[in-house]
Design an enzyme around this catalytic site. Sequence first.
Site, short mmCIF file in Angstrom:
data_model
loop_
_atom_site.label_atom_id
_atom_site.label_comp_id
_atom_site.label_asym_id
_atom_site.label_seq_id
_atom_site.Cartn_x
_atom_site.Cartn_y
_atom_site.Cartn_z
N ASN A 154 0.87 -1.18 0.00
CA ASN A 154 0.00 0.00 0.00
C ASN A 154 0.91 1.23 0.00
OD1 ASN A 154 -1.81 2.04 0.47
ND2 ASN A 154 -2.28 1.46 2.59
N LYS B 91 0.12 4.26 -0.43
CA LYS B 91 -0.55 5.48 0.07
C LYS B 91 -0.28 6.64 -0.91
CE LYS B 91 0.14 3.61 4.65
NZ LYS B 91 0.08 3.82 6.06
N HIS C 206 -9.48 1.03 5.00
CA HIS C 206 -8.19 1.31 5.66
C HIS C 206 -8.44 2.33 6.78
CE1 HIS C 206 -4.11 2.70 6.34
NE2 HIS C 206 -3.70 1.59 5.75
N GLU D 93 -6.85 4.83 7.68
CA GLU D 93 -6.69 6.25 7.29
C GLU D 93 -7.95 6.76 6.61
OE1 GLU D 93 -2.97 5.75 5.21
OE2 GLU D 93 -2.01 5.30 7.12
N GLU E 3 -5.39 -4.90 10.76
CA GLU E 3 -4.42 -3.83 10.91
C GLU E 3 -4.70 -3.05 12.19
OE1 GLU E 3 -2.40 -2.75 6.97
OE2 GLU E 3 -4.09 -1.41 7.24
N GLY F 189 2.28 2.49 10.67
CA GLY F 189 3.21 3.61 10.49
C GLY F 189 3.91 4.05 11.75
N SER G 181 3.38 -1.92 10.50
CA SER G 181 4.84 -1.91 10.71
C SER G 181 5.50 -3.24 10.37
CB SER G 181 5.18 -1.46 12.14
OG SER G 181 4.74 -0.14 12.36
#
Length: 256
Positions: A11, A13, A98, A100, A170, A176, A216
């Site tokens: 991904n 992003k 996701h 985000e 996730e 991140g 991560s």
Amino acid sequence: MPARKKIIAANWKMNMTVADTETFLATFRRAVEGVSGVEIVIAPPFTSLPRLSELLGSSQQIRLGAQNFYHEKPGAFTGEVSALMLRELFVRYVIIGHSERRQIFGETDALINKKVLAACATELLPILCVGETLAEREAGKEKDVLRTQLEGALRSVPEEDVLDAVIAYEPVWAIGTGVNATPEQAQDAHAHVRLVLAELYTEAVAKKIRIQYGGSVKPENAASLMSQPDIDGALVGGASLEARSFAQIVRAALRP
Ligand code: PEP
């Protein structure tokens, strides 16, 4: 029952220009030459999809993914991209839900459900992301959160479609941050996801669905995470931007 084939997805992003994409692919292809038995997906930004599609051609080794789409039929939705537009570029997978998108863009389980249904109707395979925040884990609510997200996202999704979907566990606190879930924490959550899938469908269906871990993942921790019985691959953000490190993660999926 045949083993679930591991799936490693990148991904990117909002990173990587078209030029970066070309450079990445040249190096990455060399680094995974001869690797088979693991499915590789790259989800670049929309702007790189046409070029990546062209470069990948009919590759069976590396599949094209998208990071998002809008579930409505083509029409007045300024700034959005439809499922059909993705299919035209031979996109196979699409990331949905996701954290985000949930946190920054306010996507709810109801919207995510519409996207899952629309993806399946267009033969795009969903990579459905679920995961708890740190506060939810600290309150001991992670399993409830996973159940709610799965029930919401998969409402009315028939068995034949869910079989082709991939679930990505996730934990938001691991995305991140450099802090990954331990293999034991991740396995525990994956087993719970599979249990909920068995309740929503059947145990046989749940056993066939691939569940990736994301948060991560790096070359150093990939093998131990993927050695867990319910971890069927990885969804990789930061470490997928560098071709050699992403290739190392792909190779880690091949270890017994
Ligand atoms: C992600 O964004 O899906 C992700 C897992 O990111 P990272 O690998 O950087 O934690």
